[in-house]
Design a protein around this motif. Structure first.
Motif, PDB file in Angstrom:
ATOM      1  N   VAL A   1       0.839  -1.197   0.000  1.00 58.34           N
ATOM      2  CA  VAL A   1       0.000   0.000   0.000  1.00 58.34           C
ATOM      3  C   VAL A   1       0.876   1.250   0.000  1.00 58.34           C
ATOM      4  O   VAL A   1       1.907   1.293   0.679  1.00 58.34           O
ATOM      5  N   ILE A   2       0.460   2.252  -0.759  1.00 61.20           N
ATOM      6  CA  ILE A   2       1.077   3.580  -0.682  1.00 61.20           C
ATOM      7  C   ILE A   2       0.080   4.505   0.002  1.00 61.20           C
ATOM      8  O   ILE A   2      -1.135   4.363  -0.169  1.00 61.20           O
ATOM      9  N   GLU A   3       0.586   5.446   0.792  1.00 58.79           N
ATOM     10  CA  GLU A   3      -0.286   6.277   1.614  1.00 58.79           C
ATOM     11  C   GLU A   3       0.052   7.762   1.461  1.00 58.79           C
ATOM     12  O   GLU A   3       1.173   8.125   1.082  1.00 58.79           O
ATOM     13  N   ALA A   4      -0.939   8.579   1.767  1.00 61.60           N
ATOM     14  CA  ALA A   4      -0.759  10.029   1.762  1.00 61.60           C
ATOM     15  C   ALA A   4      -1.433  10.615   2.991  1.00 61.60           C
ATOM     16  O   ALA A   4      -2.583  10.285   3.291  1.00 61.60           O
TER      17      ALA A   4
ATOM     18  N   GLN B   1       3.497   4.786 -12.118  1.00 59.99           N
ATOM     19  CA  GLN B   1       4.946   4.563 -12.098  1.00 59.99           C
ATOM     20  C   GLN B   1       5.568   4.881 -13.451  1.00 59.99           C
ATOM     21  O   GLN B   1       6.610   5.548 -13.532  1.00 59.99           O
ATOM     22  N   GLU B   2       4.943   4.407 -14.513  1.00 58.81           N
ATOM     23  CA  GLU B   2       5.490   4.616 -15.849  1.00 58.81           C
ATOM     24  C   GLU B   2       5.437   6.084 -16.256  1.00 58.81           C
ATOM     25  O   GLU B   2       6.352   6.586 -16.914  1.00 58.81           O
ATOM     26  N   LEU B   3       4.369   6.759 -15.862  1.00 60.63           N
ATOM     27  CA  LEU B   3       4.183   8.140 -16.313  1.00 60.63           C
ATOM     28  C   LEU B   3       4.965   9.139 -15.462  1.00 60.63           C
ATOM     29  O   LEU B   3       5.603  10.053 -15.992  1.00 60.63           O
ATOM     30  N   TYR B   4       4.927   8.948 -14.146  1.00 61.14           N
ATOM     31  CA  TYR B   4       5.522   9.934 -13.240  1.00 61.14           C
ATOM     32  C   TYR B   4       6.856   9.496 -12.643  1.00 61.14           C
ATOM     33  O   TYR B   4       7.541  10.304 -12.014  1.00 61.14           O
ATOM     34  N   GLY B   5       7.206   8.239 -12.826  1.00 59.14           N
ATOM     35  CA  GLY B   5       8.496   7.770 -12.358  1.00 59.14           C
ATOM     36  C   GLY B   5       8.549   7.389 -10.895  1.00 59.14           C
ATOM     37  O   GLY B   5       9.538   6.804 -10.440  1.00 59.14           O
ATOM     38  N   ASP B   6       7.516   7.704 -10.152  1.00 58.34           N
ATOM     39  CA  ASP B   6       7.467   7.388  -8.717  1.00 58.34           C
ATOM     40  C   ASP B   6       6.003   7.368  -8.303  1.00 58.34           C
ATOM     41  O   ASP B   6       5.415   8.413  -8.010  1.00 58.34           O
ATOM     42  N   LYS B   7       5.423   6.170  -8.289  1.00 59.26           N
ATOM     43  CA  LYS B   7       3.985   6.077  -8.034  1.00 59.26           C
ATOM     44  C   LYS B   7       3.597   6.558  -6.649  1.00 59.26           C
ATOM     45  O   LYS B   7       2.549   7.178  -6.465  1.00 59.26           O
ATOM     46  N   ALA B   8       4.444   6.290  -5.647  1.00 58.03           N
ATOM     47  CA  ALA B   8       4.115   6.709  -4.282  1.00 58.03           C
ATOM     48  C   ALA B   8       4.148   8.233  -4.160  1.00 58.03           C
ATOM     49  O   ALA B   8       3.262   8.840  -3.542  1.00 58.03           O
ATOM     50  N   ARG B   9       5.159   8.832  -4.767  1.00 61.12           N
ATOM     51  CA  ARG B   9       5.267  10.291  -4.707  1.00 61.12           C
ATOM     52  C   ARG B   9       4.101  10.946  -5.439  1.00 61.12           C
ATOM     53  O   ARG B   9       3.537  11.930  -4.972  1.00 61.12           O
TER      54      ARG B   9
ATOM     55  N   GLU C   1       3.980  21.086  -1.125  1.00 54.79           N
ATOM     56  CA  GLU C   1       3.000  20.191  -1.735  1.00 54.79           C
ATOM     57  C   GLU C   1       2.670  20.623  -3.169  1.00 54.79           C
ATOM     58  O   GLU C   1       2.610  19.795  -4.087  1.00 54.79           O
ATOM     59  N   TYR C   2       2.468  21.934  -3.346  1.00 50.58           N
ATOM     60  CA  TYR C   2       2.172  22.431  -4.686  1.00 50.58           C
ATOM     61  C   TYR C   2       3.374  22.256  -5.608  1.00 50.58           C
ATOM     62  O   TYR C   2       3.234  21.871  -6.768  1.00 50.58           O
ATOM     63  N   ARG C   3       4.564  22.564  -5.096  1.00 58.18           N
ATOM     64  CA  ARG C   3       5.776  22.446  -5.909  1.00 58.18           C
ATOM     65  C   ARG C   3       6.016  20.999  -6.311  1.00 58.18           C
ATOM     66  O   ARG C   3       6.391  20.711  -7.461  1.00 58.18           O
ATOM     67  N   ASN C   4       5.785  20.073  -5.401  1.00 59.69           N
ATOM     68  CA  ASN C   4       5.975  18.656  -5.688  1.00 59.69           C
ATOM     69  C   ASN C   4       5.062  18.203  -6.825  1.00 59.69           C
ATOM     70  O   ASN C   4       5.510  17.544  -7.778  1.00 59.69           O
ATOM     71  N   ALA C   5       3.782  18.549  -6.745  1.00 61.93           N
ATOM     72  CA  ALA C   5       2.837  18.155  -7.797  1.00 61.93           C
ATOM     73  C   ALA C   5       3.203  18.804  -9.125  1.00 61.93           C
ATOM     74  O   ALA C   5       3.143  18.163 -10.184  1.00 61.93           O
TER      75      ALA C   5
END
Length: 267
Positions: free
Chosen positions: A95-98, A119-127, A230-234
């Motif tokens: 599980v990945i959590e937020a 994972q394929e699109l963003y390179g890090d599914k959890a992030r 949070e905004y910068r990360n997205a």
């Protein structure tokens, strides 16, 4: 526009993943309520209202587009339906959590085709899961703060009085929209257009449109200042994913055109 490209690419990846597991999948629309995307507080474009009412036709078209996937799923034997859901959503083995700004934690399977597409699109599914769920919550917070502001409440009351003068009883624009879209009697769309046009006129004359727009912008700025990371990360994840998304869509379109012409698809 950028969110639409990313959504389209994600749907392509999910479809490829499902097909690889011998299951069918039709792309889901980015939104089934385009009217709410355009007018989250009040319909305030009189020309749009005269042509579209409350977006009933667009909603029905999106429902029709989703019908093949729904019909396919319900036509599967029960065991295959369970397999479809597990393949799409994943299981609970990982599980990945937020953690959400409003408190509490939301989770999603780290397996399955949705997580694989992230994972394929963003390179890090959890992030990406954390970034997308947090920013979605911040949007809800922005709307909630706007609607709770005294200036908005006062403008909404003036709007309601204006609507009453036009012969339409409505406490809030959203309640009126739900009431209209629940009308399935003959002539509903024509009535939608009349009521929505009155709503747009009252949105202007009462100041509700301007007040909502100003408050929404102020709350968006305040939340971005409160949650800059949070905004910068997205934003960083979306920007990094866009070239991959565009390349994937181009490749998909090329393969579709080649298939239609009877050529070998590109690898």
């Amino acid at each position: 526009m950028e969110t639409g490209i990313l959504h389209q690419a994600e749907q392509v990846l999910i479809g490829a993943c499902m097909s690889g597991r011998n299951l069918r999948y039709w792309p889901e629309p980015e939104s089934r309520t385009p009217d709410m995307d355009l007018f989250p507080y009040v319909v305030d474009d009189e020309e749009w209202a005269r042509e579209n009412g409350y977006g009933r036709a667009a909603r029905k078209e999106l429902e029709r587009a989703a019908a093949p996937s729904r019909d396919y799923f319900h036509g599967l034997p029960e065991e295959r339906r369970r397999a479809w859901l597990t393949t799409y959503h994943g299981d609970r083995a990982a599980v990945i959590e937020a953690e959400l700004p409003v408190g509490g934690t939301i989770g999603h399977s780290a397996n399955g085709c949705v997580a694989q597409a992230w994972q394929e699109l963003y390179g890090d599914k959890a992030r990406w899961f954390r970034a997308s769920r947090v920013t979605r919550t911040l949007i809800q917070m922005r709307v909630g703060r706007t609607q709770a502001a005294p200036a908005y409440v006062a403008a909404r009351q003036r709007w309601s009085a204006c609507m009453q003068a036009a012969g339409i009883t409505a406490d809030t624009p959203l309640a009126l929209r739900r009431q209209r879209l629940a009308d399935e009697e003959a002539g509903a769309e024509a009535r939608d257009r009349l009521v929505a046009t009155a709503e747009a006129r009252c949105a202007a004359s009462s100041g509700l449109s301007r007040t909502a727009r100003d408050l929404d912008a102020a709350n968006a700025s305040a939340l971005e200042a409160q949650y800059p990371a949070e905004y910068r990360n997205a934003r960083d994840l979306r920007e990094a994913a866009l070239p991959r998304a565009r390349a994937l869509i181009r490749k998909t379109l090329t393969n579709q055109n080649s298939h239609q012409k009877g050529e070998e698809p590109s690898s």
